[in-house]
Design a protein around this motif. Structure first.
Motif, PDB file in Angstrom:
ATOM      1  N   THR A 123       0.865  -1.178   0.000  1.00 57.86           N
ATOM      2  CA  THR A 123       0.000   0.000   0.000  1.00 57.86           C
ATOM      3  C   THR A 123       0.903   1.230   0.000  1.00 57.86           C
ATOM      4  OG1 THR A 123      -0.061   0.058   2.422  1.00 57.86           O
ATOM      5  CG2 THR A 123      -1.860  -1.128   1.307  1.00 57.86           C
ATOM      6  N   LEU A 124       0.374   2.348  -0.421  1.00 57.10           N
ATOM      7  CA  LEU A 124       1.142   3.586  -0.391  1.00 57.10           C
ATOM      8  C   LEU A 124       1.500   3.950   1.047  1.00 57.10           C
ATOM      9  CD1 LEU A 124       2.385   6.031  -1.778  1.00 57.10           C
ATOM     10  CD2 LEU A 124       0.116   7.112  -1.768  1.00 57.10           C
ATOM     11  N   SER A 125       0.545   3.819   1.959  1.00 57.05           N
ATOM     12  CA  SER A 125       0.835   4.150   3.357  1.00 57.05           C
ATOM     13  C   SER A 125       1.868   3.189   3.940  1.00 57.05           C
ATOM     14  CB  SER A 125      -0.441   4.170   4.204  1.00 57.05           C
ATOM     15  OG  SER A 125      -1.111   2.942   4.151  1.00 57.05           O
ATOM     16  N   GLY A 126       1.802   1.923   3.564  1.00 60.93           N
ATOM     17  CA  GLY A 126       2.802   0.956   4.018  1.00 60.93           C
ATOM     18  C   GLY A 126       4.195   1.342   3.568  1.00 60.93           C
ATOM     19  N   LYS A 127       4.322   1.715   2.305  1.00 62.00           N
ATOM     20  CA  LYS A 127       5.629   2.131   1.782  1.00 62.00           C
ATOM     21  C   LYS A 127       6.148   3.371   2.513  1.00 62.00           C
ATOM     22  CE  LYS A 127       4.585   2.265  -2.682  1.00 62.00           C
ATOM     23  NZ  LYS A 127       4.712   2.372  -4.142  1.00 62.00           N
ATOM     24  N   MET A 128       5.242   4.273   2.890  1.00 61.12           N
ATOM     25  CA  MET A 128       5.658   5.512   3.555  1.00 61.12           C
ATOM     26  C   MET A 128       6.045   5.294   5.013  1.00 61.12           C
ATOM     27  SD  MET A 128       2.861   8.076   1.872  1.00 61.12           S
ATOM     28  CE  MET A 128       3.552   9.600   2.492  1.00 61.12           C
ATOM     29  N   VAL A 129       5.386   4.360   5.684  1.00 61.88           N
ATOM     30  CA  VAL A 129       5.625   4.155   7.110  1.00 61.88           C
ATOM     31  C   VAL A 129       6.690   3.088   7.376  1.00 61.88           C
ATOM     32  CG1 VAL A 129       4.523   3.507   9.308  1.00 61.88           C
ATOM     33  CG2 VAL A 129       3.322   4.992   7.697  1.00 61.88           C
ATOM     34  N   TYR A 130       6.881   2.160   6.467  1.00 64.19           N
ATOM     35  CA  TYR A 130       7.851   1.071   6.648  1.00 64.19           C
ATOM     36  C   TYR A 130       9.222   1.551   7.142  1.00 64.19           C
ATOM     37  CZ  TYR A 130      10.720  -3.045   5.510  1.00 64.19           C
ATOM     38  OH  TYR A 130      11.587  -4.090   5.563  1.00 64.19           O
ATOM     39  N   PRO A 131       9.801   2.609   6.563  1.00 60.59           N
ATOM     40  CA  PRO A 131      11.135   3.024   7.013  1.00 60.59           C
ATOM     41  C   PRO A 131      11.205   3.515   8.463  1.00 60.59           C
ATOM     42  CG  PRO A 131      10.608   4.028   4.890  1.00 60.59           C
ATOM     43  CD  PRO A 131       9.354   3.387   5.409  1.00 60.59           C
ATOM     44  N   ILE A 132      10.086   3.951   9.019  1.00 59.25           N
ATOM     45  CA  ILE A 132      10.112   4.505  10.378  1.00 59.25           C
ATOM     46  C   ILE A 132       9.437   3.617  11.420  1.00 59.25           C
ATOM     47  CG2 ILE A 132      10.238   6.882   9.522  1.00 59.25           C
ATOM     48  CD1 ILE A 132       7.184   7.039  10.553  1.00 59.25           C
ATOM     49  N   ALA A 133       8.767   2.562  10.977  1.00 58.09           N
ATOM     50  CA  ALA A 133       8.006   1.712  11.915  1.00 58.09           C
ATOM     51  C   ALA A 133       8.947   0.945  12.842  1.00 58.09           C
ATOM     52  CB  ALA A 133       7.126   0.739  11.142  1.00 58.09           C
ATOM     53  N   ASP A 134       8.570   0.877  14.106  1.00 57.76           N
ATOM     54  CA  ASP A 134       9.312   0.060  15.065  1.00 57.76           C
ATOM     55  C   ASP A 134       8.935  -1.402  14.898  1.00 57.76           C
ATOM     56  OD1 ASP A 134      10.735   2.085  16.903  1.00 57.76           O
ATOM     57  OD2 ASP A 134       8.695   2.872  16.708  1.00 57.76           O
ATOM     58  N   LEU A 135       7.713  -1.634  14.503  1.00 56.85           N
ATOM     59  CA  LEU A 135       7.230  -2.986  14.225  1.00 56.85           C
ATOM     60  C   LEU A 135       6.308  -2.892  13.025  1.00 56.85           C
ATOM     61  CD1 LEU A 135       6.935  -5.994  14.988  1.00 56.85           C
ATOM     62  CD2 LEU A 135       5.097  -5.327  16.547  1.00 56.85           C
ATOM     63  N   SER A 142       3.736 -13.891   1.797  1.00 58.16           N
ATOM     64  CA  SER A 142       4.303 -13.384   0.534  1.00 58.16           C
ATOM     65  C   SER A 142       4.764 -11.927   0.638  1.00 58.16           C
ATOM     66  CB  SER A 142       3.278 -13.520  -0.593  1.00 58.16           C
ATOM     67  OG  SER A 142       2.072 -12.855  -0.255  1.00 58.16           O
ATOM     68  N   MET A 143       4.215 -11.163   1.571  1.00 54.49           N
ATOM     69  CA  MET A 143       4.581  -9.756   1.715  1.00 54.49           C
ATOM     70  C   MET A 143       5.966  -9.563   2.335  1.00 54.49           C
ATOM     71  SD  MET A 143       2.275  -7.965   0.274  1.00 54.49           S
ATOM     72  CE  MET A 143       2.341  -6.304   0.905  1.00 54.49           C
ATOM     73  N   LYS A 144       6.534 -10.632   2.886  1.00 58.15           N
ATOM     74  CA  LYS A 144       7.901 -10.555   3.425  1.00 58.15           C
ATOM     75  C   LYS A 144       8.907 -10.280   2.304  1.00 58.15           C
ATOM     76  CE  LYS A 144       9.457 -12.050   6.965  1.00 58.15           C
ATOM     77  NZ  LYS A 144      10.341 -11.157   7.670  1.00 58.15           N
ATOM     78  N   GLU A 145       8.554 -10.613   1.069  1.00 58.98           N
ATOM     79  CA  GLU A 145       9.437 -10.303  -0.063  1.00 58.98           C
ATOM     80  C   GLU A 145       9.488  -8.797  -0.306  1.00 58.98           C
ATOM     81  OE1 GLU A 145       8.447 -12.591  -3.562  1.00 58.98           O
ATOM     82  OE2 GLU A 145       8.043 -14.361  -2.326  1.00 58.98           O
ATOM     83  N   ILE A 146       8.396  -8.113  -0.073  1.00 62.03           N
ATOM     84  CA  ILE A 146       8.320  -6.663  -0.268  1.00 62.03           C
ATOM     85  C   ILE A 146       8.867  -5.915   0.942  1.00 62.03           C
ATOM     86  CG2 ILE A 146       6.711  -4.732  -0.583  1.00 62.03           C
ATOM     87  CD1 ILE A 146       4.962  -6.844  -2.134  1.00 62.03           C
ATOM     88  N   TYR A 147       8.559  -6.432   2.130  1.00 59.94           N
ATOM     89  CA  TYR A 147       9.003  -5.821   3.383  1.00 59.94           C
ATOM     90  C   TYR A 147       9.871  -6.839   4.137  1.00 59.94           C
ATOM     91  CZ  TYR A 147       4.961  -2.698   2.540  1.00 59.94           C
ATOM     92  OH  TYR A 147       4.051  -1.818   2.026  1.00 59.94           O
ATOM     93  N   PRO A 148      11.149  -6.946   3.801  1.00 58.13           N
ATOM     94  CA  PRO A 148      11.988  -8.001   4.389  1.00 58.13           C
ATOM     95  C   PRO A 148      12.147  -7.934   5.915  1.00 58.13           C
ATOM     96  CG  PRO A 148      13.263  -6.584   2.907  1.00 58.13           C
ATOM     97  CD  PRO A 148      11.851  -6.151   2.807  1.00 58.13           C
ATOM     98  N   ASP A 149      12.033  -6.746   6.501  1.00 58.38           N
ATOM     99  CA  ASP A 149      12.175  -6.633   7.959  1.00 58.38           C
ATOM    100  C   ASP A 149      10.846  -6.767   8.703  1.00 58.38           C
ATOM    101  OD1 ASP A 149      14.928  -6.241   7.733  1.00 58.38           O
ATOM    102  OD2 ASP A 149      14.688  -4.072   7.490  1.00 58.38           O
ATOM    103  N   ALA A 150       9.794  -7.024   7.972  1.00 58.68           N
ATOM    104  CA  ALA A 150       8.468  -7.155   8.583  1.00 58.68           C
ATOM    105  C   ALA A 150       8.351  -8.478   9.337  1.00 58.68           C
ATOM    106  CB  ALA A 150       7.385  -7.071   7.518  1.00 58.68           C
ATOM    107  N   ILE A 151       7.381  -8.510  10.198  1.00 55.83           N
ATOM    108  CA  ILE A 151       7.014  -9.727  10.935  1.00 55.83           C
ATOM    109  C   ILE A 151       5.730 -10.258  10.315  1.00 55.83           C
ATOM    110  CG2 ILE A 151       6.291 -10.647  13.192  1.00 55.83           C
ATOM    111  CD1 ILE A 151       9.194  -9.659  13.152  1.00 55.83           C
ATOM    112  N   TYR A 152       5.720 -11.544  10.002  1.00 55.73           N
ATOM    113  CA  TYR A 152       4.491 -12.168   9.513  1.00 55.73           C
ATOM    114  C   TYR A 152       3.633 -12.481  10.732  1.00 55.73           C
ATOM    115  CZ  TYR A 152       1.290 -15.765   7.897  1.00 55.73           C
ATOM    116  OH  TYR A 152       0.160 -16.484   7.643  1.00 55.73           O
ATOM    117  N   GLY A 153       2.462 -11.857  10.797  1.00 54.04           N
ATOM    118  CA  GLY A 153       1.592 -12.043  11.952  1.00 54.04           C
ATOM    119  C   GLY A 153       0.348 -12.853  11.655  1.00 54.04           C
TER     120      GLY A 153
END
Length: 157
Positions: A123-135, A142-153
């Motif tokens: 999402t656009l908001s995801g792309k904007m917040v990803y660099p600053i998110a603590d979690l 499959s979204m771990k490929e786009i956001y490698p530091d994300a946690i699959y919940g």
């Protein structure tokens, strides 16, 4: 005795808000406040939750949206200063992005939960917040490929 954390939960209306409210079993154990957009659907939320309303701002009329978004940024800052949360939790979208950046400006934690509707693209908001998110939590492996530091919940539904 440690003071209980204050949570601020924010999202746009629609599916984002539906997902956010699915977290009630978790957030009801804390001091919390919900922020969303004012519309017919959200008018009854005040009967159930402590809530603040922003101006509804669909992006289909760009000129009007710019004014509404600017007003919402100002109001978001006021809500943040009034509530002074320790943690901001959001499921997106555009309404939540300014609150996340304000929280980081004041060195507060930001938790972003990417939309369940997105399984292969961000999402656009995801792309904007990803660099600053603590979690940063994704609901599809499959979204771990786009956001490698994300946690699959997994799904919050």
């Amino acid at each position: 005795m440690q003071q209980q954390k204050k949570l601020l939960l924010i999202s746009s209306v629609g599916g984002h808000l539906t997902q956010l409210l699915q977290l009630e079993p978790l957030f009801k154990n804390y001091h919390y406040h919900i922020v969303t957009e004012k519309c017919e659907v959200t008018s009854e939320l005040k009967d159930q939750y402590p809530v603040s309303m922003l101006v509804y701002g669909a992006r289909n009329y760009l000129f009007r949206y710019c004014f509404k978004f600017s007003f919402n940024v100002f109001k978001t800052m006021l809500i943040f200063m009034q509530k002074r949360p320790d943690i901001v939790i959001t499921t997106g979208a555009h309404t939540a992005v300014p609150m996340c950046y304000i929280a980081k400006l004041f060195r507060k934690k930001v938790i972003f939960i990417e939309s369940f509707a997105k399984s292969t693209s961000p999402t656009l908001s995801g792309k904007m917040v990803y660099p600053i998110a603590d979690l940063f939590i994704v609901q599809w492996e499959s979204m771990k490929e786009i956001y490698p530091d994300a946690i699959y919940g997994g799904s919050i539904y």
